[in-house]
Design a protein around this motif. Structure first.
Motif, short mmCIF file in Angstrom:
data_model
loop_
_atom_site.label_atom_id
_atom_site.label_comp_id
_atom_site.label_asym_id
_atom_site.label_seq_id
_atom_site.Cartn_x
_atom_site.Cartn_y
_atom_site.Cartn_z
N ASN A 191 0.82 -1.21 0.00
CA ASN A 191 0.00 0.00 0.00
C ASN A 191 0.85 1.26 0.00
OD1 ASN A 191 -2.73 -0.18 -0.28
ND2 ASN A 191 -3.20 -0.30 1.89
N LYS A 192 1.86 1.27 0.85
CA LYS A 192 2.73 2.45 0.98
C LYS A 192 3.50 2.72 -0.31
CE LYS A 192 1.83 3.46 5.29
NZ LYS A 192 1.12 4.72 5.63
N ILE A 193 3.98 1.66 -0.93
CA ILE A 193 4.73 1.82 -2.18
C ILE A 193 3.86 2.48 -3.24
CG2 ILE A 193 5.82 0.59 -4.11
CD1 ILE A 193 6.75 -1.51 -2.07
N VAL A 194 2.64 1.96 -3.39
CA VAL A 194 1.74 2.50 -4.41
C VAL A 194 1.33 3.93 -4.08
CG1 VAL A 194 -0.55 2.26 -5.46
CG2 VAL A 194 0.86 0.24 -5.06
N PHE A 195 0.93 4.15 -2.83
CA PHE A 195 0.33 5.43 -2.46
C PHE A 195 1.34 6.57 -2.39
CE2 PHE A 195 -1.60 8.37 0.72
CZ PHE A 195 -2.71 8.71 -0.02
N THR A 196 2.53 6.31 -1.85
CA THR A 196 3.49 7.40 -1.64
C THR A 196 4.46 7.62 -2.80
OG1 THR A 196 5.04 5.92 -0.49
CG2 THR A 196 3.41 7.07 0.86
N ILE A 197 4.62 6.59 -3.64
CA ILE A 197 5.61 6.71 -4.72
C ILE A 197 4.98 6.61 -6.11
CG2 ILE A 197 7.73 5.77 -5.70
CD1 ILE A 197 8.40 4.65 -2.94
N LEU A 198 4.35 5.48 -6.38
CA LEU A 198 3.91 5.20 -7.75
C LEU A 198 2.70 6.02 -8.19
CD1 LEU A 198 4.32 1.30 -7.86
CD2 LEU A 198 5.99 3.09 -8.37
N PHE A 199 1.71 6.16 -7.31
CA PHE A 199 0.49 6.85 -7.71
C PHE A 199 0.72 8.34 -8.03
CE2 PHE A 199 -3.83 6.64 -8.58
CZ PHE A 199 -4.32 5.38 -8.29
N PRO A 200 1.48 9.06 -7.22
CA PRO A 200 1.74 10.46 -7.60
C PRO A 200 2.40 10.59 -8.97
CG PRO A 200 2.32 10.10 -5.30
CD PRO A 200 2.03 8.74 -5.87
N ILE A 201 3.27 9.65 -9.30
CA ILE A 201 3.92 9.68 -10.62
C ILE A 201 2.88 9.47 -11.71
CG2 ILE A 201 5.55 8.50 -12.13
CD1 ILE A 201 7.22 7.87 -9.65
N MET A 202 1.95 8.54 -11.49
CA MET A 202 0.92 8.27 -12.48
C MET A 202 0.00 9.47 -12.66
SD MET A 202 -2.06 5.35 -12.62
CE MET A 202 -3.21 6.37 -11.70
N ILE A 203 -0.39 10.12 -11.55
CA ILE A 203 -1.27 11.28 -11.62
C ILE A 203 -0.58 12.41 -12.39
CG2 ILE A 203 -2.40 13.07 -10.25
CD1 ILE A 203 -3.70 10.25 -10.29
N PHE A 204 0.70 12.63 -12.10
CA PHE A 204 1.46 13.63 -12.83
C PHE A 204 1.42 13.34 -14.32
CE2 PHE A 204 5.47 14.41 -15.06
CZ PHE A 204 5.50 15.80 -15.04
N ASN A 205 1.65 12.09 -14.69
CA ASN A 205 1.71 11.73 -16.11
C ASN A 205 0.37 11.92 -16.81
OD1 ASN A 205 3.10 10.37 -18.44
ND2 ASN A 205 1.44 8.91 -18.11
N VAL A 206 -0.74 11.56 -16.13
CA VAL A 206 -2.07 11.72 -16.73
C VAL A 206 -2.33 13.19 -17.08
CG1 VAL A 206 -4.55 11.64 -16.25
CG2 VAL A 206 -3.10 9.68 -15.67
N LEU A 207 -2.03 14.08 -16.14
CA LEU A 207 -2.29 15.50 -16.37
C LEU A 207 -1.25 16.12 -17.30
CD1 LEU A 207 -3.32 16.50 -12.75
CD2 LEU A 207 -4.79 16.12 -14.72
N PHE A 208 -0.04 15.64 -17.23
CA PHE A 208 1.03 16.16 -18.09
C PHE A 208 0.78 15.84 -19.56
CE2 PHE A 208 5.59 15.37 -19.61
CZ PHE A 208 5.80 16.70 -19.95
N THR A 209 0.21 14.66 -19.83
CA THR A 209 0.07 14.20 -21.21
C THR A 209 -1.32 14.40 -21.79
OG1 THR A 209 -0.45 11.95 -20.47
CG2 THR A 209 1.87 12.46 -20.87
#
Length: 311
Positions: free
Chosen positions: A35-53
């Protein structure tokens, strides 16, 4: 067959998580680590990418504003009815009254009917959902959990939230045209492949955790029915709003199907992690998993209706 191809992997990962808990293959501590890996590291990167692209057109802005407003109203309604849907779950249930799981449910189901050429119809909706889930809801949670009501302290926590930073940075770089420039350089492919590698495990890990937490107890059933029933009514009004504010778009059968499938999809799969700090017991996580799992059944019923009577 395409619907089965979309839905089966979702339920398979949920089932795998459920079996892992029952058999003791994964401990609660190991699950929390994932949970911590997804929530604190991976998910913010994914959200950034969705809005960036994302390609945000002029007409899409009005749609995003409408959806953002509708989601916000749904959240307010969630707070107004939280005691009706069960006092035991009132500290987090309002957040399950808003957002939809677009990328992993609505999008694949929708494109299984119309093809990937129309994918942007649901992606636009996700922009508003992202802002609600990763800006507005974290702000609400910080307000609810903050030990002090001091504005400066609260503001510092909000601005340092990784999701808020990801959303702000993604939108800023999008509007300044950085993505278009990046894709004209040799680093475009490097960026795309890196993001694909980083975000690939997210959905599977989230579904696994949902399955791990899935325990539907008798004392939950009444609250589940009320919460999902009220949510169904609220989102039916959101769909009706599209006929009022975007009548020309809704005359297009392809767009109509996008609206129906998207807004009848379950709450975003990331919600259990977003509201995790509000949990008071293991039962809270169990209830949240049940909401998402039963929400999937509603989505499948609506999808079947769309295929039979509209497509």
């Amino acid at each position: 067959m395409k619907a089965i191809e979309t839905i089966f992997p979702v339920f398979f990962m949920i089932l795998l998580g459920l079996i892992s808990r029952i058999k003791g293959w994964i401990t609660p501590e190991q699950k929390e680590g994932a949970n911590k890996i997804v929530f604190t590291i991976l998910f913010p990167i994914m959200i950034f990418n969705v809005l960036f692209t994302s390609h945000i057109e002029a007409q899409a802005i009005s749609i995003v504003i409408y959806v953002l407003s509708a989601f916000s109203i749904a959240l307010v309604i969630g707070f107004l009815v939280r005691n009706i849907t069960g006092k035991k779950w009132a500290h987090f249930s309002p957040f399950y009254m808003t957002t939809n799981e677009g990328g992993n449910v609505a999008l694949p189901l929708y494109t299984s009917i119309v093809g990937m050429a129309y994918a942007k119809n649901t992606v636009i909706f996700d922009i508003a959902g992202t802002m609600i889930a990763f800006i507005i809801i974290p702000i609400c949670i910080e307000k609810m959990t903050s030990e002090t009501a001091e504005i400066k302290v609260l503001l510092k926590k909000i601005l340092s939230n990784s999701f808020v930073i990801a959303v702000a940075l993604g939108l800023l770089l999008n509007f300044t045209g950085c993505y278009n420039y990046l894709m004209t350089t040799s680093f475009g492919t490097v960026y795309t492949k890196t993001i694909a590698q980083v975000t690939a495990p997210i959905v599977s890990m989230i579904l696994f955790v949902i399955g791990y937490n899935l325990k539907i107890k008798k004392d939950m059933i009444n609250s589940l029915i009320k919460l999902l029933g009220i949510r169904f009514i609220v989102f039916s009004f959101i769909i009706a709003g599209f006929f009022v504010f975007f009548p020309s778009l809704m005359q297009d059968k392809t767009y109509l199907m996008a609206v129906l499938i998207y807004y009848m999809s379950p709450t975003g799969f990331a919600m259990p992690m977003i509201v995790e700090q509000l949990n008071k017991s293991e039962e809270d996580a169990d209830f949240q998993s049940a909401v998402l799992s039963l929400g999937m059944i509603i989505t499948l019923i609506v999808y079947t209706g769309v295929v039979l009577f509209i497509a």
